[in-house]
Design a protein around this motif. Sequence first.
Motif, PDB file in Angstrom:
ATOM      1  N   PHE A   9       0.855  -1.187   0.000  1.00  0.00           N
ATOM      2  CA  PHE A   9       0.000   0.000   0.000  1.00  0.00           C
ATOM      3  C   PHE A   9       0.892   1.238   0.000  1.00  0.00           C
ATOM      4  N   VAL A  10       0.765   2.061  -1.013  1.00  0.00           N
ATOM      5  CA  VAL A  10       1.501   3.325  -1.059  1.00  0.00           C
ATOM      6  C   VAL A  10       0.542   4.422  -0.604  1.00  0.00           C
ATOM      7  N   ILE A  11       0.851   5.023   0.540  1.00  0.00           N
ATOM      8  CA  ILE A  11      -0.074   5.956   1.204  1.00  0.00           C
ATOM      9  C   ILE A  11       0.609   7.315   1.294  1.00  0.00           C
ATOM     10  N   TYR A  38       3.913   1.649   2.585  1.00  0.00           N
ATOM     11  CA  TYR A  38       5.029   2.480   2.130  1.00  0.00           C
ATOM     12  C   TYR A  38       4.524   3.916   2.186  1.00  0.00           C
ATOM     13  N   THR A  39       5.105   4.752   3.053  1.00  0.00           N
ATOM     14  CA  THR A  39       4.453   6.031   3.332  1.00  0.00           C
ATOM     15  C   THR A  39       5.420   7.070   3.906  1.00  0.00           C
ATOM     16  N   PRO A  40       5.150   8.355   3.667  1.00  0.00           N
ATOM     17  CA  PRO A  40       5.925   9.417   4.323  1.00  0.00           C
ATOM     18  C   PRO A  40       5.300   9.829   5.659  1.00  0.00           C
ATOM     19  N   LEU A  41       4.144   9.257   6.014  1.00  0.00           N
ATOM     20  CA  LEU A  41       3.433   9.621   7.229  1.00  0.00           C
ATOM     21  C   LEU A  41       4.073   8.995   8.467  1.00  0.00           C
ATOM     22  N   ASN A  42       3.852   9.652   9.582  1.00  0.00           N
ATOM     23  CA  ASN A  42       4.291   9.123  10.864  1.00  0.00           C
ATOM     24  C   ASN A  42       3.531   7.838  11.178  1.00  0.00           C
ATOM     25  N   ALA A  43       4.177   6.900  11.834  1.00  0.00           N
ATOM     26  CA  ALA A  43       3.551   5.612  12.164  1.00  0.00           C
ATOM     27  C   ALA A  43       2.289   5.785  12.993  1.00  0.00           C
ATOM     28  N   ILE A  52      -2.788  -3.645  12.579  1.00  0.00           N
ATOM     29  CA  ILE A  52      -1.529  -2.962  12.289  1.00  0.00           C
ATOM     30  C   ILE A  52      -0.326  -3.765  12.776  1.00  0.00           C
ATOM     31  N   ASP A  53      -0.503  -4.605  13.813  1.00  0.00           N
ATOM     32  CA  ASP A  53       0.614  -5.407  14.309  1.00  0.00           C
ATOM     33  C   ASP A  53       1.044  -6.478  13.319  1.00  0.00           C
ATOM     34  N   LYS A  54       0.206  -6.718  12.295  1.00  0.00           N
ATOM     35  CA  LYS A  54       0.533  -7.705  11.275  1.00  0.00           C
ATOM     36  C   LYS A  54       1.052  -7.055   9.994  1.00  0.00           C
ATOM     37  N   ILE A  55       1.206  -5.746  10.027  1.00  0.00           N
ATOM     38  CA  ILE A  55       1.576  -5.007   8.820  1.00  0.00           C
ATOM     39  C   ILE A  55       2.919  -4.308   9.030  1.00  0.00           C
ATOM     40  N   GLU A  56       3.832  -4.519   8.111  1.00  0.00           N
ATOM     41  CA  GLU A  56       5.115  -3.811   8.157  1.00  0.00           C
ATOM     42  C   GLU A  56       4.975  -2.430   7.529  1.00  0.00           C
ATOM     43  N   ILE A  57       5.731  -1.476   8.048  1.00  0.00           N
ATOM     44  CA  ILE A  57       5.693  -0.108   7.526  1.00  0.00           C
ATOM     45  C   ILE A  57       7.107   0.329   7.150  1.00  0.00           C
ATOM     46  N   THR A  58       7.259   0.787   5.920  1.00  0.00           N
ATOM     47  CA  THR A  58       8.538   1.335   5.460  1.00  0.00           C
ATOM     48  C   THR A  58       8.340   2.798   5.094  1.00  0.00           C
ATOM     49  N   PRO A  59       9.081   3.708   5.724  1.00  0.00           N
ATOM     50  CA  PRO A  59       8.925   5.134   5.406  1.00  0.00           C
ATOM     51  C   PRO A  59       9.683   5.521   4.128  1.00  0.00           C
ATOM     52  N   GLY A 339      -1.643  17.391   3.763  1.00  0.00           N
ATOM     53  CA  GLY A 339      -1.491  15.977   3.447  1.00  0.00           C
ATOM     54  C   GLY A 339      -1.026  15.151   4.630  1.00  0.00           C
ATOM     55  N   ALA A 340      -0.481  15.818   5.664  1.00  0.00           N
ATOM     56  CA  ALA A 340      -0.007  15.100   6.851  1.00  0.00           C
ATOM     57  C   ALA A 340      -1.107  14.916   7.883  1.00  0.00           C
ATOM     58  N   TYR A 341      -2.245  15.610   7.714  1.00  0.00           N
ATOM     59  CA  TYR A 341      -3.367  15.430   8.634  1.00  0.00           C
ATOM     60  C   TYR A 341      -3.966  14.047   8.416  1.00  0.00           C
ATOM     61  N   PHE A 342      -4.454  13.446   9.480  1.00  0.00           N
ATOM     62  CA  PHE A 342      -5.124  12.159   9.298  1.00  0.00           C
ATOM     63  C   PHE A 342      -6.254  12.003  10.312  1.00  0.00           C
ATOM     64  N   PRO A 343      -7.318  11.296   9.934  1.00  0.00           N
ATOM     65  CA  PRO A 343      -8.479  11.166  10.811  1.00  0.00           C
ATOM     66  C   PRO A 343      -8.273  10.112  11.885  1.00  0.00           C
ATOM     67  N   LYS A 344      -8.986  10.280  12.973  1.00  0.00           N
ATOM     68  CA  LYS A 344      -9.063   9.252  14.002  1.00  0.00           C
ATOM     69  C   LYS A 344     -10.314   8.420  13.729  1.00  0.00           C
TER      70      LYS A 344
END
Length: 467
Positions: A9-11, A38-43, A52-59, A339-344
């Motif tokens: 997923f490219v986010i 794969y994302t520029p966002l904070n974890a 999310i514990d089953k998903i790897e994140i690469t910045p 673009g860095a804002y994100f919903p809860k």
Amino acid sequence: MKNNNKILFVIPDGVGIRNYLFSNIVVMCIAKANLHFYTPLNAAAFSEIDTIDKIEITPFTFDKENNVTRLLKEAATYGRLLINSKLTNNPIILTNWNYNPIGFQRKILNFIAQKLGVWASKKYDRILKFEKIALNNWDRSCIEKHKAQIKKINPTSLFITHQRVSSLMPICIAAKELGIPVISVIYSWDNIPKARLAVQADKYLVWSDYMKEEMKLYYPEIPKEKIVVTGTPQFEFYLQENRIISKQDFAKKYNLDANKKWICFSGDDVKTSPYDPDYLFDLAESISKIEVANQPQIIFRRCPIDFTDRYDEVLSQFKDVIFSIDPIWSVPKDNLSWGAYFPKLEDISMQVNLAKHCEFVVNLGSTMAFDFSVFNKPCFYLNYDVENIKSNWSVKTIYNYQHFKSINDLDVVIWLNNKNEIIQKVNLGLNHADLLAKQKQLWFQKVVKHPLDKASSLIAEQLIIKM
């Protein structure tokens, strides 16, 4: 049982989190594939995803286009806008071009891009040539950087949650060179005519047959089999009964009166509706004239990316009529880009309950009309210019945007054509909503594929490669 699928997923920004990562897509995909973000966002942006514990994140960090790439890309964009305005006989499409960019260098680049765009618009092949040169002119080091990361992740498919981010192009090139299929959604109902299809994908997922026809019109070079109708998952939330609480509980949570009827005023961003506070004033002033015993409460929800103080005066003046419920979004302190804002996750439930418990929504031309349609509630579109406008902005421009042509002659919303008719139409909405906007469901079905609860599964189906 999982096969060897791994979906990357490219986010690129926070706007895709709500519609795609909080939807059922992740759950459906993770049952059959491994997921990697794969994302520029904070974890922290992904902390509320159940799996999310089953998903790897690469910045990753965004790459900047060089001047040649940007110039030719913008020239192609302006050329497309000229072509699109002629194809549709709609000059308003040209308002999607930024005629007054900030900064001397950007002004010069835009000026040259316009000149080149006019020339390119004379022959469609010139548009494609500009786009090809711009694509091939990306810094090779950017491509190789992403290529190394993607090779390390080793996905079987790549999913892009927002098609307008031009800095994603090196990622697409890298994936293509590695033989990995790229799937991108068309994020919003108004995106296609704007000539901002910034990524080249193997498949484009669209909301409806209507949008597929738009894609075929504006991008004839894209084979029709690459355009797949899946619907959009953003309306699935309204069908999830576990999100709904009673009106009494909602009233208690947000300090409202459960014995009164509620009207939702959904705010727009400053650019779309710079006079939003004036419209809210007009609505509140009209409501205040209703006798107190029958007076509804206005629930004001501002646009999630609008943190200005422009509403403060009207909120203070009508504090007994307007009750503000702010969006529940996170704003990283180290990045004020929208673009860095994100919903809860709670924000989604709040919106669902607003649509469930309010009688109708008042807005200037947003998709909230569809959100409320899920519960068969009408939408009132503001359709007049306020007094003393100090710019060339006008609702006449807004409602001539190409995506509103989908309305045609259907009776889909209630038009508030001047402030003097607000009180009469609001009373109709409060007491005879079933008589208003009788064809809203036809419009909804035209713009968004139904049934609504199939979108996540249809998208997941496209992401999982058959092996």
